[in-house]
Enzyme design. Structure first.
Site, PDB file in Angstrom:
ATOM      1  N   GLN A   1       0.811  -1.009   0.116  1.00 44.34           N
ATOM      2  CA  GLN A   1      -0.161  -0.205   0.081  1.00 44.34           C
ATOM      3  C   GLN A   1       0.905   1.227  -0.096  1.00 44.34           C
ATOM      4  OE1 GLN A   1      -2.248   1.701   3.493  1.00 44.34           O
ATOM      5  NE2 GLN A   1      -3.947   1.010   2.496  1.00 44.34           N
TER       6      GLN A   1
ATOM      7  N   GLU B   1     -15.356 -20.332  40.843  1.00 45.16           N
ATOM      8  CA  GLU B   1     -15.810 -19.047  40.601  1.00 45.16           C
ATOM      9  C   GLU B   1     -17.079 -19.115  41.692  1.00 45.16           C
ATOM     10  OE1 GLU B   1     -17.746 -15.757  40.616  1.00 45.16           O
ATOM     11  OE2 GLU B   1     -15.634 -16.105  39.393  1.00 45.16           O
TER      12      GLU B   1
ATOM     13  N   CYS C   1     -12.601  -2.368  20.734  1.00 49.74           N
ATOM     14  CA  CYS C   1     -12.143  -1.354  21.669  1.00 49.74           C
ATOM     15  C   CYS C   1     -11.401  -0.278  20.987  1.00 49.74           C
ATOM     16  CB  CYS C   1     -11.735  -2.045  22.879  1.00 49.74           C
ATOM     17  SG  CYS C   1     -10.308  -2.685  22.545  1.00 49.74           S
TER      18      CYS C   1
ATOM     19  N   TYR D   1      -6.143  10.832   4.020  1.00 54.05           N
ATOM     20  CA  TYR D   1      -4.634  11.019   3.610  1.00 54.05           C
ATOM     21  C   TYR D   1      -4.717  12.235   2.185  1.00 54.05           C
ATOM     22  CZ  TYR D   1      -4.132   7.714   7.052  1.00 54.05           C
ATOM     23  OH  TYR D   1      -4.063   6.822   8.196  1.00 54.05           O
TER      24      TYR D   1
ATOM     25  N   ARG E   1      -7.329   2.165  -3.133  1.00 58.85           N
ATOM     26  CA  ARG E   1      -8.146   2.103  -2.067  1.00 58.85           C
ATOM     27  C   ARG E   1      -9.029   3.350  -1.835  1.00 58.85           C
ATOM     28  NH1 ARG E   1      -8.017   0.516   4.501  1.00 58.85           N
ATOM     29  NH2 ARG E   1      -9.185  -1.341   3.838  1.00 58.85           N
TER      30      ARG E   1
ATOM     31  N   ARG F   1      -9.142  -5.808  12.239  1.00 56.58           N
ATOM     32  CA  ARG F   1      -8.598  -5.988  13.694  1.00 56.58           C
ATOM     33  C   ARG F   1      -9.022  -7.565  14.336  1.00 56.58           C
ATOM     34  NH1 ARG F   1      -6.857  -1.300  13.922  1.00 56.58           N
ATOM     35  NH2 ARG F   1      -7.838   0.095  12.337  1.00 56.58           N
TER      36      ARG F   1
ATOM     37  N   CYS G   1     -12.562 -10.463  18.530  1.00 55.83           N
ATOM     38  CA  CYS G   1     -12.319  -9.037  18.530  1.00 55.83           C
ATOM     39  C   CYS G   1     -13.534  -8.014  19.439  1.00 55.83           C
ATOM     40  CB  CYS G   1     -12.016  -8.380  17.096  1.00 55.83           C
ATOM     41  SG  CYS G   1     -11.588  -6.350  17.146  1.00 55.83           S
TER      42      CYS G   1
ATOM     43  N   GLN H   1     -16.699  -9.251  36.293  1.00 55.12           N
ATOM     44  CA  GLN H   1     -17.291  -7.879  36.044  1.00 55.12           C
ATOM     45  C   GLN H   1     -17.803  -7.642  34.621  1.00 55.12           C
ATOM     46  OE1 GLN H   1     -16.054  -4.220  38.412  1.00 55.12           O
ATOM     47  NE2 GLN H   1     -14.510  -5.752  39.401  1.00 55.12           N
TER      48      GLN H   1
END
Length: 685
Positions: free
Chosen positions: A107, A411, A351, A186, A234, A325, A348, A419
């Site tokens: 790229q 547990e 986040c 870009y 792209r 990701r 994934c 949590q």
């Protein structure tokens, strides 16, 4: 033929882009790694890409090789191809990628208006418009946008030549194709966009003029590399961050111009390319429109997994599926999908911590450490007891079991997740992480004991060789008048109601109709429908009323506030501490995005010096100026202070156990640190 080969038939069919033959239709997106050294390929980078090539992906696009330096290159340790000296390292990288049957694209790009102004050098762009800070580059970030200037004709010609030289270097290095980067924020994208391009010369105005720079680059590169060498481009399928930017219709017209100029394939991205607010397949509509407009292959990126990708391919909406990701989270994703092992894929959680300053993956501690963290079988099989079924404990159990240890996980509650179970109501992505770990406990033979609290006596009876304590943290609430009122909730209260209790074990809460309603809603988690039903209900109703005060401006408070304001609540955030600075854990990019959303919704943020009482009027506190304040509210939720729940550790040390503490019971941290520490302990046992 395996079941996966039937279900994911199109995904694992061979494909072709120009003269480049690919073994399947999964491509890996280009993502910044910061694994270069002064622009050179490192062993760390080779290990990273080799793991993904070994994982079965058909095509990898390397992360944004800069054609120019220092102008247009951004950070110092960026990827570079502006000089012949980088060719040997890139060739060595390609050798390890090709070893596993994957192809690799170079790229090629110029940062343009996203560049950093240094030493008197000003970023270049179509026009001198500065981008506004956003959640990935907020005003508190060390990398703010700089004021660009409009390029001259001579500079346009110079950069075109730099693209040509970079393409020739990529060809010499052994890349299977090149990709001209004309997307996101870009340089070339700034020319194509009707919002960012305000020029009045032949490079501005209508689309033909705005596309001229990119088309000149494509034609010049085509002439240089020859007719048989694949060129992709792209582009943005949409610009969602501005009004009057690139639309899907405009993108389709641009793609037709690119095909006529000699491009062999279109890769569809967008601006923003990776926002937590976007749902699965957020670029598919644009890809479909572009595919109808051109006769060349179309790749599409944007929160795609194998099953959704297969549907997109079968519906003819794209030709290749680009996964980004999730390939960081699990490099073996393609191989697992091909073997019908989708439940073994590390999910994934989107986040976007992989974009943070420290560039770490929340769910994959091995990212960027593939060689150092390679799992080796244990020299001696040991009896390991893990106490605590949160993310840290489950990861420790998983890694220890993978290495061959005999593992028991105990547990105190009746479900795994810790949590993270509460957090999964706020962000559904966390639920997939709980489900993954729970399934791995079963598959790896981990003995799971639920609903039983560990004690020194019970540990002595089991006689383990090693004990991992992952008992999490406990919420701390101020000892002020009115804290026992029915409208006041702590994290412990909410977890108790999720477990079917009206109040926490150590609480003395009054009970009213709203708390009973809260109990009914959260207790859905105990039913066979579990979190899915609770999330469905909570999409339309929350038990906390319209006016909610959340005490705590850290990630737990921000996530809860974001969840509530999306459902129409008026939320006030109050804390005795300032906001966590950008870049600091936990989850700085996600946290900054949610902060921006809360500001957009008009959420009040207040600083207190102390809390005084809670009564019928609301929460009374003293503000930073020493003035008494009161917040009228229907509910008050304390999500500020947590202390390590480490009371078991001293008793176990007295037994002489080999002891390891993981996650919040060591110090209040977050999901990333808990998982990473759990994996570290699992490797060390």
């Amino acid at each position: 033929m395996t079941q996966a080969a039937t279900r994911l038939r199109r995904l694992f069919e061979p494909g072709r882009i120009g003269t480049m033959q690919l073994k399947n239709r999964i491509t890996m997106a280009p993502m910044g790694t910061q694994m270069y050294a002064e622009g050179f390929v490192t062993e760390q980078l080779k290990d990273y890409y080799e793991a993904r090539a070994r994982g079965g992906v058909g095509l990898i696009t390397i992360d944004h090789l800069k054609i120019s330096y220092p102008v247009g290159a951004g950070k110092k340790n960026t990827a570079r191809i502006d000089d012949d000296k980088f060719i040997p390292g890139l060739s060595a990288l390609l050798e390890v990628v090709h070893r596993h049957g994957a192809k690799m694209i170079a790229q090629l790009g110029h940062m343009g208006p996203a560049d950093i102004a240094t030493e008197g050098r000003q970023p270049l762009a179509a026009s001198g418009l500065i981008r506004q800070a956003d959640y990935t580059h907020p005003p508190s970030s060390v990398v703010d946008y700089s004021q660009p200037r409009a390029m001259t004709h001579d500079e346009i010609a110079q950069v075109t030549g730099q693209f040509v030289q970079a393409a020739l270097r990529a060809q010499r290095a052994g890349f299977d194709a090149v990709q001209i980067h004309a997307a996101n924020r870009y340089l070339l994208a700034s020319f194509v966009s009707p919002y960012w391009n305000r020029r009045s010369d032949e490079y501005g105005g209508d689309l033909a003029n705005r596309a001229r720079f990119t088309l000149e680059v494509v034609r010049a590169v085509r002439q240089a590399v020859g007719s048989d060498y694949p060129i992709l481009c792209r582009i943005n399928g949409e610009e969602r961050d501005v009004e009057g930017g690139v639309t899907i219709e405009l993108a389709a017209q641009f793609a037709r111009l690119l095909q006529a100029a000699g491009v062999d394939g279109i890769d569809v991205s967008s601006m923003h390319p990776h926002s937590p607010e976007y749902g699965p397949g957020f670029n598919v509509a644009a890809a479909e429109a572009i595919k109808r407009a051109v006769g060349i292959p179309v790749n599409v990126a944007g929160r795609l997994d194998p099953e959704l990708g297969e549907a997109v391919l079968q519906q003819g909406r794209a030709d290749f599926i680009t996964i980004g990701r999730p390939m960081i989270a699990d490099p073996e994703l393609p191989n697992k999908a091909a073997a019908d092992r989708l439940d073994d894929v590390v999910p994934c959680v989107y986040c976007v911590n992989c974009l943070a300053v420290d560039r770490e993956c929340t769910v994959n501690p091995d990212w960027g450490k593939e060689r150092a963290h390679a799992l080796e079988p244990a020299l001696e099989r040991r009896k390991v007891l893990v106490i605590g079924g949160g993310p840290g404990g489950m990861e420790a159990a998983r890694v220890a079991a993978l290495r061959g240890h005999e593992v028991t996980l105990q547990e105190r509650e009746r479900a795994l997740g810790g949590q993270l179970r509460l957090a999964s109501l706020l962000r559904e992505e966390y639920a997939s992480l709980i489900a993954f770990h729970a399934s791995q406990m079963d598959k790896l033979g981990v003995r799971v004991v639920l609903g039983r609290e560990a004690t020194a006596d019970s540990v002595r009876a089991l006689n383990p060789d090693a004990v991992v304590v992952a008992t999490g943290a406990r919420a701390v609430v101020p000892d002020i008048p009115g804290i026992d009122r029915a409208e006041v909730y702590s994290a412990a209260d909410i977890r108790a109601m999720m477990g079917g209790q009206l109040r926490a074990d150590d609480g003395d809460k009054k009970i009213d109709a709203r708390r009973l309603a809260s109990y009914a809603g959260l207790a859905l988690l105990k039913t066979s429908f579990g979190p899915q039903m609770a999330r469905r209900v909570l999409k339309h109703w929350t038990p906390f009323g319209k006016r909610v005060v959340i005490v705590g401006r850290g990630l737990p408070g921000i996530e809860l506030a974001h969840f509530l304001v999306e459902r129409g609540a008026q939320v006030s955030l109050v804390d005795t501490r300032e906001d966590t600075p950008f870049g600091e854990r936990p989850m700085p990019v996600l946290r900054e995005y949610m902060r921006a959303e809360l500001e957009r919704h008009g959420t009040r943020k207040l600083l207190a010096t102390r809390y005084e009482r809670i009564d019928d009027r609301g929460l009374h506190f003293v503000d930073a100026n020493g003035q008494p304040q009161v917040l009228a509210t229907d509910s008050i939720i304390f999500a500020a202070d947590f202390q390590p729940n480490d009371t078991l550790a001293p008793a176990l040390r007295a037994l002489g156990c080999e002891l390891h503490l993981v996650g919040d019971c060591l110090r209040p941290c977050g999901i990333l640190d808990a998982i990473h520490e759990g994996a570290r302990v699992g490797r060390a046992l």
